[in-house]
Design a protein around this motif. Sequence first.
Motif, PDB file in Angstrom:
ATOM      1  N   LEU A  81      12.655  -5.808  -6.626  1.00 24.85           N
ATOM      2  CA  LEU A  81      11.386  -6.422  -6.237  1.00 24.85           C
ATOM      3  C   LEU A  81      11.443  -7.940  -6.387  1.00 24.85           C
ATOM      4  O   LEU A  81      10.873  -8.675  -5.573  1.00 24.85           O
TER       5      LEU A  81
ATOM      6  N   ILE B 290       7.185   2.694  -1.170  1.00 31.23           N
ATOM      7  CA  ILE B 290       8.133   3.271  -2.130  1.00 31.23           C
ATOM      8  C   ILE B 290       8.163   4.776  -1.860  1.00 31.23           C
ATOM      9  O   ILE B 290       7.113   5.429  -1.801  1.00 31.23           O
TER      10      ILE B 290
ATOM     11  N   HIS C 250       1.954   2.856 -11.406  1.00 32.34           N
ATOM     12  CA  HIS C 250       2.437   1.473 -11.385  1.00 32.34           C
ATOM     13  C   HIS C 250       2.213   0.808 -10.032  1.00 32.34           C
ATOM     14  O   HIS C 250       1.854  -0.364  -9.964  1.00 32.34           O
ATOM     15  N   PHE C 251       2.475   1.557  -8.944  1.00 32.16           N
ATOM     16  CA  PHE C 251       2.545   0.932  -7.620  1.00 32.16           C
ATOM     17  C   PHE C 251       1.431   1.358  -6.663  1.00 32.16           C
ATOM     18  O   PHE C 251       1.354   0.861  -5.549  1.00 32.16           O
TER      19      PHE C 251
ATOM     20  N   LEU D 115       1.244   1.426  -2.690  1.00 38.98           N
ATOM     21  CA  LEU D 115       2.567   1.172  -2.104  1.00 38.98           C
ATOM     22  C   LEU D 115       3.404   2.443  -1.970  1.00 38.98           C
ATOM     23  O   LEU D 115       4.415   2.440  -1.275  1.00 38.98           O
TER      24      LEU D 115
END
Length: 259
Positions: free
Chosen positions: A162, A181, A203-204, A207
Motif C-alpha cells: 500500500l 482487495i 480494516h479496509f 475496499l
Amino acid sequence: MGKVIAIANQKGGVGKTTTAMNLAASLAVLEFKTLVIDADPQANTTSGLGHDPKAIETSIYECMVDGIEIESIITKTDLEHLELVPSHIDLVGAEVEMINLENREEKMKSVIAKVKDRYDFIIIDCSPSLGLITINALTAANSVIIPVQCEYFALEGLGKLLNTIKIIQTRLNPDLEIEGILLTMYDVRLRLSNQVVDEVRMHFKGLVFETIIPRNVRLSESPSFGLPVIAFDAEGKGAMAYLNLASEIAAKNGMEKVN
C-alpha cells in the motif's frame, strides 16, 4: 478505452496468477473483449492458458526493452473474447536492462497505449515482487486488485504494498486507484479463514470485494490442462466465484453484464 487492472502483491502464493487468468477468462465469457498481459517471468498465466513458455520467442519483455510492437505478439486463446500477451524467463533480465533507460517506469504504459482502445479490460499479472516490472504495471494501470489469502500471515507485507501504491500515485500515476482487495483461498470449515475475512473487512471496509474466492481443487487443477477454470469446470465453485468477481467489477465500472 480499455480499463487496465494490475493484479499485485509482493507476497507469493496469494492467488495472483489464478486471479489474473480466471478473472480475464470470466470477463471474456461475459463478452467483454479482454487482454491478459503476463508480466511475471514464471510465465504461469501463459502456460495456464495453453501456451508453452519455452516456445515463446517474443514476449512483453521484447516490447518493453527492444521496442517490438505489442500487436505482433498478441496471441489467441481458446476463449473467443480473450487474448494474451505472453511472458518467458527472459523477463527476469528486463529489470537490469531497463535501469539506464529514460522513463524506465513508463515502458509498459507506452506499450499498452497502442492497443488500449481495442479492449474493454486489460488485466496484468504481476510478479511477486515490488521491482521495476511491477512498478511499470502499476504505472500503466488504472487500478490494482490486491489478492489476500485467508491464512495466518494474510496482512503481512500488505502495508509495504500500500505504501508503494501511494508512492506511485504521488510520483508516477496520480490516477491509480485500488479496485479492491480480493480474499482468496477461503475455507469455510476453518475458523481462521473466517477470522481473516472479518479482520480484513474491519480494516479496509469498502475496499474489500463482496466476492470471496474459495479453496477449490478444480481451480488448482485447471492450469495443468492449459485452461482457465471456467473452461475446465464451468459449474464448479471456483468458476462461479470468478464469474461473480467479473460481474462485480463490471458493475462497479458501469459496464453492463451480458445475459
